[in-house]
Write an enzyme that holds these catalytic residues in place. Structure first.
Site, mmCIF file in Angstrom:
data_model
loop_
_atom_site.group_PDB
_atom_site.id
_atom_site.type_symbol
_atom_site.label_atom_id
_atom_site.label_comp_id
_atom_site.label_asym_id
_atom_site.label_seq_id
_atom_site.Cartn_x
_atom_site.Cartn_y
_atom_site.Cartn_z
ATOM 1 N N LEU A 102 2.615 4.005 13.367
ATOM 2 C CA LEU A 102 1.956 2.706 13.260
ATOM 3 C C LEU A 102 0.861 2.464 14.293
ATOM 4 O O LEU A 102 0.096 1.524 14.168
ATOM 5 C CB LEU A 102 2.990 1.578 13.339
ATOM 6 N N GLU B 57 7.343 7.890 -2.073
ATOM 7 C CA GLU B 57 6.577 8.334 -0.902
ATOM 8 C C GLU B 57 6.979 9.746 -0.496
ATOM 9 O O GLU B 57 6.124 10.563 -0.148
ATOM 10 C CB GLU B 57 6.803 7.391 0.283
ATOM 11 N N ASN C 160 -2.575 9.930 6.019
ATOM 12 C CA ASN C 160 -1.551 8.918 6.253
ATOM 13 C C ASN C 160 -0.924 8.532 4.922
ATOM 14 O O ASN C 160 -1.588 8.573 3.890
ATOM 15 C CB ASN C 160 -2.186 7.681 6.903
ATOM 16 N N HIS D 70 0.915 5.348 2.931
ATOM 17 C CA HIS D 70 1.018 3.892 3.013
ATOM 18 C C HIS D 70 1.812 3.380 1.817
ATOM 19 O O HIS D 70 1.609 3.858 0.701
ATOM 20 C CB HIS D 70 -0.382 3.263 3.025
ATOM 21 N N ASP E 130 -6.297 1.923 6.985
ATOM 22 C CA ASP E 130 -5.967 2.160 5.567
ATOM 23 C C ASP E 130 -7.208 2.128 4.682
ATOM 24 O O ASP E 130 -7.150 1.709 3.527
ATOM 25 C CB ASP E 130 -4.932 1.140 5.058
#
Length: 186
Positions: free
Chosen positions: A72, A161, A89, A91, A132
């Protein structure tokens, strides 16, 4: 983390996980140690605005890809520039929706429900200097059910995910291998 370890160990991913770095105590460090992967804790509270510099020192120079999963902290512009195009990454939303500052964990799923969306999902994207905002590599949709609460939606998205991250790394490896072959043919 575990899905990547499992994919490498099973041969699904032709890759090696050399180092797992966390910015706080995390279960991923324990999982990596069990699999004999080098670990490093660079506590964000201890290092503050020097966090990126300290992490940079810990990354092996022959690293081809940095995968952020559950990470984070915001990496510095200098860090991102040095590893441009080599950081991804995951998300827990269908970016660009429900991304950006403050959108992480259960907050994302609550926002999806508050917005009365019929679908949610997850995204793997490149990391740039925004939050993001990098290019989407892959996404996977998950239906929002009428009886969902943030926790039930989070659980279903998390299941996707795990596989999406493996699929994205696999796609990157295949793309890199094709580019290498083209380069050799020139």
């Amino acid at each position: 983390m575990q899905s990547l370890i499992d994919a490498v160990q099973s041969g699904q991913l032709e890759a090696e996980i050399t180092t797992v770095i966390a910015d706080r105590e995390a279960f991923g460090l324990k999982r990596a140690k069990v699999s004999n992967i080098k670990t490093c804790l660079v506590d964000r509270k201890e290092w503050g605005n020097k966090l990126s510099d300290v992490i940079l020192e810990r990354i092996p120079r022959n690293t081809d890809l940095i995968v952020l999963a559950g990470f984070l902290s915001i990496l510095s512009t200098a860090f991102i520039s040095q590893w441009k195009g080599k950081i991804i990454n995951i998300h827990p939303s269908l970016l660009p929706d429900f991304g950006g500052r403050g959108m992480y964990g259960i907050k994302v799923h609550q926002a999806v429900l508050d917005d009365r969306r019929k679908t949610s999902g997850c995204s793997v994207h490149t990391v740039d200097t925004g939050i993001d905002t990098g290019d989407i590599i892959l996404q996977r949709e998950v239906p929002v059910l009428s009886n969902d609460n943030p926790e039930t939606l989070q659980k279903r998205v998390l299941e996707q995910e795990h596989q999406l991250l493996v699929d994205a790394v696999s796609k990157i490896i295949k793309t890199s291998n094709k580019e290498l072959k083209r380069g050799k043919e020139v």
